[in-house]
Enzyme design. Structure first.
Site, PDB file in Angstrom:
ATOM      1  N   LYS A 127      26.937  29.253  26.106  1.00  0.00           N
ATOM      2  CA  LYS A 127      26.055  30.066  25.259  1.00  0.00           C
ATOM      3  C   LYS A 127      24.627  29.651  25.612  1.00  0.00           C
ATOM      4  CE  LYS A 127      28.843  32.266  22.274  1.00  0.00           C
ATOM      5  NZ  LYS A 127      29.318  31.589  21.070  1.00  0.00           N
ATOM      6  N   HIS A 130      18.861  28.139  23.577  1.00  0.00           N
ATOM      7  CA  HIS A 130      17.680  28.941  23.248  1.00  0.00           C
ATOM      8  C   HIS A 130      16.678  28.192  22.378  1.00  0.00           C
ATOM      9  CE1 HIS A 130      19.315  29.698  19.259  1.00  0.00           C
ATOM     10  NE2 HIS A 130      20.479  29.907  19.846  1.00  0.00           N
ATOM     11  N   HIS A 133      17.514  25.940  19.520  1.00  0.00           N
ATOM     12  CA  HIS A 133      18.074  24.600  19.738  1.00  0.00           C
ATOM     13  C   HIS A 133      17.012  23.523  19.864  1.00  0.00           C
ATOM     14  CE1 HIS A 133      21.640  26.965  21.241  1.00  0.00           C
ATOM     15  NE2 HIS A 133      22.177  26.139  20.378  1.00  0.00           N
TER      16      HIS A 133
HETATM   17  N1  ARG Z   1      27.626  23.310  18.100  1.00  0.00           N
HETATM   18  C1  ARG Z   1      27.153  23.559  16.768  1.00  0.00           C
HETATM   19  C2  ARG Z   1      26.198  24.746  16.753  1.00  0.00           C
HETATM   20  O1  ARG Z   1      25.616  25.077  17.772  1.00  0.00           O
HETATM   21  C3  ARG Z   1      26.419  22.385  16.171  1.00  0.00           C
HETATM   22  C4  ARG Z   1      27.252  21.132  16.035  1.00  0.00           C
HETATM   23  C5  ARG Z   1      26.764  20.284  14.929  1.00  0.00           C
HETATM   24  N2  ARG Z   1      27.448  19.037  14.829  1.00  0.00           N
HETATM   25  C6  ARG Z   1      28.556  18.823  14.169  1.00  0.00           C
HETATM   26  N3  ARG Z   1      29.064  17.604  14.190  1.00  0.00           N
HETATM   27  N4  ARG Z   1      29.166  19.749  13.473  1.00  0.00           N
HETATM   28  O2  ARG Z   1      26.036  25.335  15.703  1.00  0.00           O
END
Ligand code: ARG
Length: 568
Positions: A127, A130, A133
């Site tokens: 993905k 962007h 982030h």
């Molecule tokens: N990958 C997730 C996102 O882009 C964020 C992960 C956050 N960390 C976690 N331990 N849940 O929304």
């Protein structure tokens, strides 16, 4: 560094009966107006213990304190004791310590022997990485740097979103319409394209959805062909993420993402069952948290597959068992508040007594003012493009100033990227904010370039004066008691406390604001007082303050993950 507040509380506890040193410490104030002294003690509360009118009490205390050489003067004003520290004493303490230790004077050993996990960035594989982030990435990195300065051992986790049914879809799309060269050339854009294509095609041909589900099941079961493709998508995506991390000077200790926990979850499903916490609902397993106002958490789906939250439960336990963390910090958007409240609650219900050592550090949204940059249908603003654009724009600004003998490319990179990071860390993290190029690149506002420029100005003064090793001996701090220099020294004095406060509140903007204050105070000092004067002793003292300021600003920037160029 000497703690004046504590020293004053000590002195006062000898004078005031019936109150402990801690109680007095809590009563001491730092007046907003410097005419009221460096510290003030309001005496209202003492009336009860001392059975006298507050102004009278204040008068008595002021008289006794004035004898102490820590103070230049002590005044009673109404019910207040206003204390003015001996300037020379403060200046020699603060500047002397920075000359000795450099910027590390702001460090502490608060975290000695303790391990802290900081999880940040955590983008989803395949993905776009962007502009949204940037927040977790930059705030998390700064929290990591601040905790290091406070003496903690920090383990940096990137909890990659590298698992889930979408990989079934991507593999199917790749098999039908993909090719290797495209993925290699532009992995994320290409994979994203496959993903979109899959959805378009699946609308016409629903059997594709079944194919994707079956493919994901194969992946979960470890079927070599699917695993190989998934691994390849992951590696290629990571290469792209790493390009951005390199630009930002960010590193991680672990990239264990969601997939790592895929086989570690049955243990918790069993535990939840055994404790009677799991309920069945339409074939799925849930934990009901309604009585805590936290809704319902879905632990396994009706087809038995696990979910995001279940992987977070497994991940927290894994981290505790592997690192025995003192704190496990998650820098994740506030949209996920409920998710974090839920799983931390569940960890607690499972009997893990460290549940509340898991801390969710949320932040608000970033949006873009510039229409051409906004996220339109399928048009995403890549973080890498934002950073590159900032470097380009900075280069134009610097080139206009026609500098000689400068490595423009290097400086444009340090300043351009620093500017974006600085703006990101300027606001209270929980606030939503609008990304603005004008604000980012303003060399006079409260911006990264302004602070970096101030640092470079201090460096240039030291160069001009040909300050070399061993220059700062026998500094006569009595020469540094002008208002502008004293204000600056007081800000430097506060710096270690500021760092500790920023750590305790998980709030890098406290550091950002303080170095803006330091830069502004330095520039006032620079304008008000001629620094390179003929009088050698005065010049040396002033340059000692210039050096201490330079070290402090560089340290502050380093805690934000920003480079401090010596020339610009
Ligand atoms: N990958 C997730 C996102 O882009 C964020 C992960 C956050 N960390 C976690 N331990 N849940 O929304």
């Amino acid at each position: 560094m000497i703690n004046y507040k504590v020293e004053i509380a000590k002195l006062l506890s000898e004078i005031i009966e019936g109150l402990s040193q801690e109680e007095i410490l809590a009563m001491l104030e730092v007046p907003a107006n410097e005419d009221m002294g460096d510290y003030a003690l309001p005496c209202f509360k003492l009336a009860k213990v001392m059975r006298k009118a507050p102004p009278l009490i204040a008068k008595g205390i002021a008289e006794k304190l004035s004898e102490n050489e820590m103070f230049e003067k002590v005044e009673q004003v109404n019910a207040y004791v206003n204390m003015f520290l001996s300037k020379k004493d403060v200046v020699s303490h603060v500047v002397g310590e920075i000359l000795e230790k450099g910027g590390d004077f702001a460090n502490s050993n608060e975290g000695e022997g303790k391990t802290v996990i900081v999880e940040f960035s955590s983008p989803n594989i395949a993905k776009p990485f962007h502009i949204g982030h940037i927040r977790s990435t930059v705030i998390g990195n700064s929290i990591n740097l601040i905790y290091r300065a406070l003496g903690y051992k920090v383990v940096r986790f990137n909890h990659l979103g590298d698992y889930g049914t979408q990989f079934g879809k991507m593999i199917v799309a790749y098999r039908h319409w993909g090719n290797e060269e495209d993925v290699k050339a532009e992995p994320i854009k290409t994979l994203l394209h496959y993903y979109t294509k899959f959805h378009e095609e699946a609308e016409k041909d629903p059997s594709l959805d079944d194919e994707a589900r079956a493919t994901f099941t194969k992946l979960e079961q470890g079927n070599p062909e699917e695993v190989k493709l998934w691994q390849w998508f992951r590696d290629e995506s990571l290469k792209e993420f790493n390009r951005v991390y390199d630009m930002l000077g960010i590193e991680f200790d672990s990239y264990k993402g969601e997939s790592f926990y895929s086989d570690k979850m049955p243990r918790f499903v069993t535990m939840l069952k055994e404790k009677g916490l799991l309920e069945e609902s339409q074939g799925a397993n849930i934990v009901n948290l309604e009585d805590k106002g936290l809704g319902v958490a879905l632990i396994t789906k009706s087809d038995g597959s696990t979910l995001y939250i279940t992987r977070d439960i497994a991940a927290a336990v894994y981290r505790k068992e592997t690192y025995d963390f003192y704190k496990n910090i998650y820098v994740v958007a506030s949209q996920q508040n409920l998710h974090f409240q839920q799983w931390i609650e569940i960890i607690e219900m499972l009997g893990f007594e460290w549940a509340r050592d898991c801390v969710h550090v949320p932040f608000g949204l970033v949006s873009l003012e510039d229409g051409t940059m906004s996220t339109r249908e399928g048009r995403v603003v890549f973080l890498e493009d934002v950073l590159n654009k900032s470097v380009e724009k900075t280069k134009e600004i610097i080139a206009e100033k026609n500098p000689e003998g400068l490595d423009i490319d290097k400086i444009a990179k340090d300043v351009g990227i620093g500017a974006v990071v600085f703006q990101e860390l300027s606001n209270n993290r929980i606030k939503d904010y609008v990304f603005s190029w004008d604000k980012v690149l303003n060399f006079d506002g409260e911006t990264g370039p302004y602070v970096q420029y101030t640092h470079a100005r201090a460096c240039s003064l030291l160069r001009k004066a040909e300050v070399a090793d061993g220059y700062f001996v026998d500094v006569d701090y009595g020469k540094l008691t002008g208002d502008a220099s004293f204000r600056l020294v007081k800000l430097l004095y506060q710096f270690p406390e500021i760092v500790a406060d920023a750590g305790a509140k998980y709030e890098p903007s406290i550091v950002t604001r303080h170095i803006v204050d330091i830069a502004q105070a330095f520039n006032r000092f620079y304008h008000d007082e001629h620094i390179l004067v003929d009088d050698e002793a005065e010049k040396k003292a002033k340059l000692a303050l210039v050096y201490a300021t330079k070290e402090s600003i560089a340290k502050g920037l380093s805690l934000l993950g920003i480079v401090a160029p010596e020339k610009m």
